[in-house]
Write an enzyme that holds these catalytic residues in place. Structure first.
Site, PDB file in Angstrom:
ATOM      1  N   PRO A 208     -30.304-146.014  10.659  1.00 37.32           N
ATOM      2  CA  PRO A 208     -28.857-146.162  10.430  1.00 37.32           C
ATOM      3  C   PRO A 208     -28.481-145.690   9.021  1.00 37.32           C
ATOM      4  CG  PRO A 208     -29.810-148.201  11.268  1.00 37.32           C
ATOM      5  CD  PRO A 208     -30.950-147.314  10.879  1.00 37.32           C
ATOM      6  N   GLU A 209     -27.509-144.758   8.962  1.00 33.78           N
ATOM      7  CA  GLU A 209     -27.032-144.238   7.688  1.00 33.78           C
ATOM      8  C   GLU A 209     -25.588-144.731   7.506  1.00 33.78           C
ATOM      9  OE1 GLU A 209     -27.840-140.000   7.405  1.00 33.78           O
ATOM     10  OE2 GLU A 209     -29.623-140.178   8.641  1.00 33.78           O
TER      11      GLU A 209
END
Ligand SMILES: [Zn+2]
Length: 272
Positions: free
Chosen positions: A2-3
């Site tokens: 997850p960014e």
């Protein structure tokens, strides 16, 4: 995995569901000994119980849950972490590493296949997020700021984009996508970028992150939003994990190389 767009999607989803709720009970699985940082899990759970959630914020890839009384509960999902709000029981029981019952009977369920995610409960947020670089979507992050930051570094431009102390929130997917959008070779030395190239890159970073946010993030493997649903942006990527497939612009096969120890995808013709 997850960014910025994924963590921001979770933040936006969770806000109306958990703000003003109180954590009634907290539980951390004994098989996730590294989840809680800075104190023992039972002390973390004791301190969290009874706190009202006042606001959700984000810095880079960190989710900041601000609590009544000046404490902040900080969550970093790392590779495979997920924070799912549920009105029934918790999903993915096999990978459930922590569970937080709220005062309306709903649960905030923390799942994590690889158990690399981390949480803190701190009175001073800067202890955890103090060294992060600027937010790439903030007004203050303009082309001059990016150019100044790149000019100081001889590392590959992709490595600088991934450096959370330089810019916060960009990971492997969006670094590759932004460099394609800007027409820049990932392995090019950061300081060799012209002012105009830095300007293109700053615009590309913004565009790519905004589009990913519209798509509610990218789900290549494990990422799910706060309702347990996948994002859609993996269907719109132009180079990431498209090795050998034709570039959408020129038809050349997308190449994969290693840059700064990370798997990197680019078009050898469009990116110079
Ligand atoms: Zn191309």
């Amino acid at each position: 995995m997850p960014e910025l767009p994924e963590v921001e999607t979770i933040r936006r989803d969770l806000t109306p569901r958990i703000v003003c709720r109180t954590v009634a009970e907290a539980w951390v699985s004994p098989d996730a000994p590294k989840l809680v940082q800075g104190e023992a899990a039972d002390s973390f759970c004791r301190r969290l119980a009874g706190r009202r959630i006042e606001e959700l914020d984000r810095r880079g890839k960190y989710l900041l849950i601000r609590l009544h009384g000046g404490l902040t509960w900080i969550v970093h999902l790392r590779m495979t972490g997920g924070l799912i709000h549920s009105r029934g029981g918790c999903p993915q029981e096999r990978f459930l590493r922590a569970r937080f019952r709220l005062d309306d009977g709903s649960h905030l369920c923390y799942v994590d296949l690889r158990k690399l995610g981390t949480m803190w409960l701190v009175d001073d947020e800067s202890k955890v997020v103090g060294k992060l670089g600027p937010e790439p979507l903030a007004e203050a992050f303009g082309p001059q700021e990016l150019h100044r930051l790149l000019a100081k570094r001889s590392a590959p431009v992709k490595a600088v984009l991934l450096d959370q102390g330089a810019v916060a929130g960009i990971g492997n997917i969006y670094a590759d996508e932004a460099l394609f959008e800007a027409g820049i070779r990932p392995a090019k030395a950061a300081k060799a970028l012209s002012r105009r190239a830095a300007e293109r890159l700053q615009r590309a970073v913004r565009t790519v992150l905004m589009e990913a946010l519209e798509d509610r993030g990218s789900s290549f493997r494990d990422y799910v939003d706060a309702e347990g649903e996948q994002g859609m942006h993996q269907l719109r990527v132009k180079v990431f994990r498209r090795t050998g497939e034709p570039c959408y612009v020129c038809g050349t096969a997308i190449k994969r190389v290693r840059v700064g120890g990370r798997s990197t995808h680019y078009c050898p013709k469009c990116q110079r």
